[in-house]
Design an enzyme around this catalytic site. Sequence first.
Site, short mmCIF file in Angstrom:
data_model
loop_
_atom_site.label_atom_id
_atom_site.label_comp_id
_atom_site.label_asym_id
_atom_site.label_seq_id
_atom_site.Cartn_x
_atom_site.Cartn_y
_atom_site.Cartn_z
N HIS A 1 -28.16 3.32 -34.17
CA HIS A 1 -26.90 2.62 -33.92
C HIS A 1 -27.09 1.12 -34.20
O HIS A 1 -28.17 0.57 -33.98
CB HIS A 1 -26.43 2.84 -32.48
CG HIS A 1 -25.74 4.17 -32.31
ND1 HIS A 1 -25.68 4.83 -31.11
CD2 HIS A 1 -25.09 4.96 -33.20
CE1 HIS A 1 -25.01 5.97 -31.27
NE2 HIS A 1 -24.65 6.07 -32.53
N ASP B 1 -26.31 -1.72 -32.91
CA ASP B 1 -26.79 -2.71 -31.94
C ASP B 1 -28.29 -2.58 -31.72
O ASP B 1 -28.90 -3.41 -31.03
CB ASP B 1 -26.03 -2.60 -30.61
CG ASP B 1 -26.02 -1.21 -30.02
OD1 ASP B 1 -26.13 -0.24 -30.79
OD2 ASP B 1 -25.92 -1.07 -28.79
N HIS C 1 -28.60 11.36 -26.68
CA HIS C 1 -27.62 10.37 -27.10
C HIS C 1 -26.75 11.01 -28.19
O HIS C 1 -26.99 12.16 -28.56
CB HIS C 1 -28.37 9.12 -27.61
CG HIS C 1 -27.52 7.91 -27.73
ND1 HIS C 1 -26.55 7.57 -26.83
CD2 HIS C 1 -27.51 6.91 -28.67
CE1 HIS C 1 -25.97 6.45 -27.21
NE2 HIS C 1 -26.53 6.03 -28.33
ZN LIG Z 1 -26.62 4.02 -29.17
#
Ligand SMILES: [Zn+2]
Length: 259
Positions: A13, A15, A90
């Site tokens: 991801h 970030d 996740h």
């Molecule tokens: Zn994530």
Amino acid sequence: MQRIEVIFISHLHGDHIYGLIGLLSTFSLLGRTADLTIVGPSELKEWLDLTFKISDTFLSFPIHYIHTQKTSEWIWENDFLKVKSIPVRHRVACNAFLFQEKPLERKIIKSYISTHRLTLDELLMLKKDRAIERKDGQHISPDDVCSPRQLPRKYFFCTDTLPLQLNDDDLMAVDLMYHESTFLEDHVKRAKDTYHSTAKQAAEVALFYQVKRLILGHFSARYSDLTAFEAEAASIFSQVECAEEGKKYSLTITESRLQ
Ligand SMILES: [Zn+2]
């Protein structure tokens, strides 16, 4: 920065990876030549290669990739440290990392060096926790001349994930656990839907593993007051604080194993 020899990436991801390109480019601009290892999902290499190709960037140092897997494994080590990669839950493949010190050398109590007339070879043996048998029959054990044995320290980095309580003895009683707490309990459903945890859930994980200290992080931007995270977790697990970017946290040796 040039002392960094390995970088661990939990998942892909933005970030968690967008800063990596800038960091690697900075290493290169500073003239780094030493090899760098990156541990992370297999697609990470693809993404970096493509980005560097289309931006016509050539790094001044080689990168070695180690791919994280869907099963737990000891994935990297050096002389002092070993690291275990642990799959978590996740929205995309994501791994937590356990950093564990290798057994520390024994520390010899100085006054015993002269008392026992220890030679250099004997000192090296004792530091490696091996006993000495002298020709005259004298036996010197490391416990006779060394400080109490120190437990290797452990740091568990766990983000982004639903709260997990895995049966893994290596995770028990870690000195410090960083656990994501993207939300507070007021958004527990949203936490579940997005495969994240609340502060309360992070505290429950800390309690389950009997960790010594918990640091919360990865807060959603919707919250302006972070004290609520600490308060929510502290009602379950008191040794908790919120992570501050740039702050250094020490892993203190908290107990000695008695002989
Ligand atoms: Zn994530």
